[in-house]
Design a protein around this motif. Structure first.
Motif, short mmCIF file in Angstrom:
data_model
loop_
_atom_site.label_atom_id
_atom_site.label_comp_id
_atom_site.label_asym_id
_atom_site.label_seq_id
_atom_site.Cartn_x
_atom_site.Cartn_y
_atom_site.Cartn_z
N TYR A 1 13.83 28.26 -13.64
CA TYR A 1 13.50 29.65 -13.27
C TYR A 1 14.81 30.36 -12.95
O TYR A 1 15.49 29.99 -11.99
N GLY B 1 9.41 29.04 -15.51
CA GLY B 1 8.46 29.77 -14.67
C GLY B 1 8.42 31.26 -14.90
O GLY B 1 8.03 32.02 -14.01
N GLY B 2 8.82 31.70 -16.10
CA GLY B 2 8.82 33.13 -16.40
C GLY B 2 10.13 33.78 -15.99
O GLY B 2 10.13 34.84 -15.33
N THR C 1 13.48 35.88 -15.59
CA THR C 1 13.80 37.27 -15.91
C THR C 1 15.28 37.43 -16.27
O THR C 1 15.72 38.53 -16.61
N SER D 1 7.25 29.08 -21.42
CA SER D 1 7.61 29.96 -20.31
C SER D 1 6.36 30.68 -19.84
O SER D 1 5.78 31.50 -20.57
N GLN E 1 4.36 31.79 -15.82
CA GLN E 1 4.49 31.77 -14.36
C GLN E 1 3.80 30.54 -13.77
O GLN E 1 2.71 30.15 -14.19
N ASP E 2 4.47 29.89 -12.81
CA ASP E 2 3.91 28.71 -12.17
C ASP E 2 3.99 28.85 -10.66
O ASP E 2 4.46 29.86 -10.14
N LYS E 3 3.55 27.81 -9.95
CA LYS E 3 3.50 27.85 -8.49
C LYS E 3 4.57 26.98 -7.85
O LYS E 3 4.43 26.57 -6.70
#
Length: 267
Positions: free
Chosen positions: A13, A41-42, A44, A65, A67-69
């Motif tokens: 990330y 995790g997405g 940017t 890719s 989003q994760d926790k």
């Protein structure tokens, strides 16, 4: 297509600044019988662009890719995605870490493939560095041959060296407990060794681990101690949990956290 001998899994990330050193260490490997699995995790920043720049230089890359926790959720997603395609042995390595030398996988392959035994883990060694590249610690996993050894390691807050631990792919009928933010790897190893206590030492320095991760943050020390206690309560004999050292470590962490917090307020 046949499965590789090794699968290396990395959660990323916004790791564009540190990822090149890991990629360089992967490309340099003299053993190419591996797949690199990236669970992003997405990001940017330019993490995905960095990975794609190196894609043709590696034996195989599997990338997603989304989003994760957190890191353990990312590892679980990677394992789910690679179900049936995992190599015989799985290594989890951080996006800010690297393989220690070009012949790491070659040496590991030679020892593991010639062994008559099939443990659930091969425990190698790692070296810990600070952010300026200075070596701080050499972590041996050689004495972790039984569940009791692992219990002692956790209860005394000794590093397990998870970044140099090869996991048998058969272990991943289970997953990491993503309710932990820092110690799900400890929990996973405990759980695996409790049902099948087979771990062998691998006399190879596999990983160079750099400080700066979540577990090394001063603000997370209380969380680390809390999660260690939860893991120990699940698996370890109670004599390890209620030791005087343990109480001292917990209160010491609280004190250091308060110092860190007060220092931030002053600034």
């Amino acid at each position: 297509m046949s499965t590789p001998f090794f699968t290396i899994i990395t959660a990323t990330y916004n790791a564009a600044s540190t990822l090149p050193r890991l990629l360089e260490s992967l490309v340099a490997q003299t053993c190419c019988d591996f797949t690199w699995v990236v669970q992003d995790g997405g990001s940017t920043d330019s993490t995905l662009a960095v990975i794609k720049e190196w894609q043709d230089k590696l034996p195989a890359i599997s990338l997603e890719s989304i989003q994760d926790k957190g890191v353990y959720d990312a590892w679980n997603r990677a394992l789910d995605r690679e179900q049936g395609k995992l190599g015989q042995w799985v290594l989890f390595i951080g996006a800010d870490d690297m393989l220690a030398a070009p012949d790491v996988l070659e040496k590991s392959f030679a020892i593991i493939s010639q062994s008559a035994e099939t443990p659930c883990f091969w425990a190698a060694e790692l070296e810990r560095f600070n952010t300026h590249g200075g070596k701080q610690e050499h972590i041996f996993c050689l004495d972790l041959s039984t569940l009791e050894d692992v219990q002692k390691t956790c209860s005394r807050h000794l590093p397990m060296g998870h970044g140099a631990l090869f996991h048998a792919s058969s272990l991943f009928l289970g997953r990491f407990d993503a309710r932990f933010r820092i110690c799900a790897d400890y929990d996973f190893v405990y759980r695996a060794l409790k049902s099948s206590p087979r771990l062998k030492s691998l006399p190879v320095v596999v990983t160079k681990m750099f400080d700066g991760g979540l577990s090394s943050s001063p603000s997370q020390r209380i969380r680390v101690r809390y999660e260690e206690l939860v893991v120990a309560w699940r698996y370890a004999p109670k004599k390890y949990i209620f030791s005087l050292w343990r109480c001292k470590a917990i209160f010491g962490s609280v004190f250091r956290y308060m110092q860190h917090y007060l220092t931030k307020l002053k600034h």
